[in-house]
Design an enzyme around this catalytic site. Structure first.
Site, PDB file in Angstrom:
ATOM      1  N   SER A   1      36.405  39.014  44.133  1.00 42.75           N
ATOM      2  CA  SER A   1      36.465  40.005  43.051  1.00 42.75           C
ATOM      3  C   SER A   1      37.880  40.529  42.845  1.00 42.75           C
ATOM      4  O   SER A   1      38.709  40.526  43.757  1.00 42.75           O
ATOM      5  CB  SER A   1      35.550  41.184  43.380  1.00 42.75           C
ATOM      6  OG  SER A   1      34.268  40.747  43.708  1.00 42.75           O
ATOM      7  N   ASP A   2      38.133  41.010  41.632  1.00 42.41           N
ATOM      8  CA  ASP A   2      39.372  41.696  41.271  1.00 42.41           C
ATOM      9  C   ASP A   2      39.488  42.968  42.146  1.00 42.41           C
ATOM     10  O   ASP A   2      38.576  43.791  42.160  1.00 42.41           O
ATOM     11  CB  ASP A   2      39.244  42.043  39.774  1.00 42.41           C
ATOM     12  CG  ASP A   2      40.395  42.854  39.228  1.00 42.41           C
ATOM     13  OD1 ASP A   2      41.122  43.474  40.015  1.00 42.41           O
ATOM     14  OD2 ASP A   2      40.543  42.863  37.992  1.00 42.41           O
TER      15      ASP A   2
END
Ligand code: SAH
Length: 227
Positions: A69-70
């Site tokens: 994930s970011d």
């Protein structure tokens, strides 16, 4: 050779500092969350091919068609979840183990479910290496939750659903909070915060994201070839 490697790790360390500064700018003010991001090197959770992009504020491929994930989104979702050293948290979608490691510094115990055995094996090895000993993982379909360990004070879902997942909501403690992306499989979803109280639930839409969907059941093949 060694000098070259040292240069790379120095450059990555500088990028990590920049990432932490950008989290502050994005409104992540909780010092404990910031400190967890300072302690966990994201480059350790990113595959070798993408090392130089480890601190980009974007999701990156980790194999099996999945992504790490970011970091900005991870930080904002955990801010919405609210932290506490006495709380027990359930994470759906271990992936690379990056978010799991961050959670491990912020909660008493972390339970994390992943449906891909290869991703989970890698994540477990990394979590052990960075000494996250309060994490318990399970290979399984996270949509079913972890009934024997429920209720959970906090639930965080790293993949999107079209509706608030009922089964997981049922495993949330009273006064608990669940944070999950809700919306269409292909498109923009809203990170949604669901707070459970004695009278029912309180639902808040927070910000736009694009997550991969939560997938029901287990993968048919999970071999190295499809990686
Ligand atoms: N937080 C992870 C991101 C993982 S991406 C990280 O930072 O690396 C989402 C993950 O959810 C993927 O690894 C995917 O395999 C997993 N996933 C999708 N549906 C699932 C399900 N039903 N049960 C468990 N894991 C699931």
């Amino acid at each position: 050779m060694l000098i070259g490697e040292e240069k790379i790790s120095e450059a990555l360390a500088a990028q990590q500092i920049r990432l932490v500064m950008s989290l502050r700018q994005a409104g992540v003010t909780d010092a404990k969350i910031i400190s967890a991001f300072e302690r966990i090197p994201r480059d350790f959770f990113v595959p070798p091919t993408f090392q130089d992009r480890s601190y980009d504020e974007t999701a990156l491929p980790i194999g099996m068609g999945q992504t790490i994930s970011d970091p900005n989104v991870v930080a904002r979702m955990i801010s919405a979840l609210g932290t506490g050293k006495r709380l027990k948290v359930l994470e759906i979608g271990t992936g690379s183990g990056y978010q799991t490691a961050i959670l491990s510094h912020l909660y008493r115990r972390v339970y994390s479910i992943e449906r891909h055995s290869t991703l989970l094996a890698d994540a477990k090895a990394r979590l052990e290496f960075v000494k996250c000993f309060n994490v318990t993982t399970q290979l399984g379909d996270g949509q079913k939750g972890w009934p024997v360990q429920s209720p959970f004070d906090r639930i965080i879902i790293a993949a999107s659903s079209q509706n608030i997942p009922d089964i997981l909501l049922g495993q949330l403690a009273e006064d608990g909070v669940m944070v999950t992306p809700v919306g269409p499989e292909h498109g923009v979803q809203k990170v949604t915060r669901i707070a459970k109280n004695r009278d029912g639930i309180d639902v808040q839409d927070l910000f736009d994201v694009r997550f991969l969907p939560l997938i029901g059941g287990m993968p048919e093949t999970d071999g190295i070839t499809s990686r």
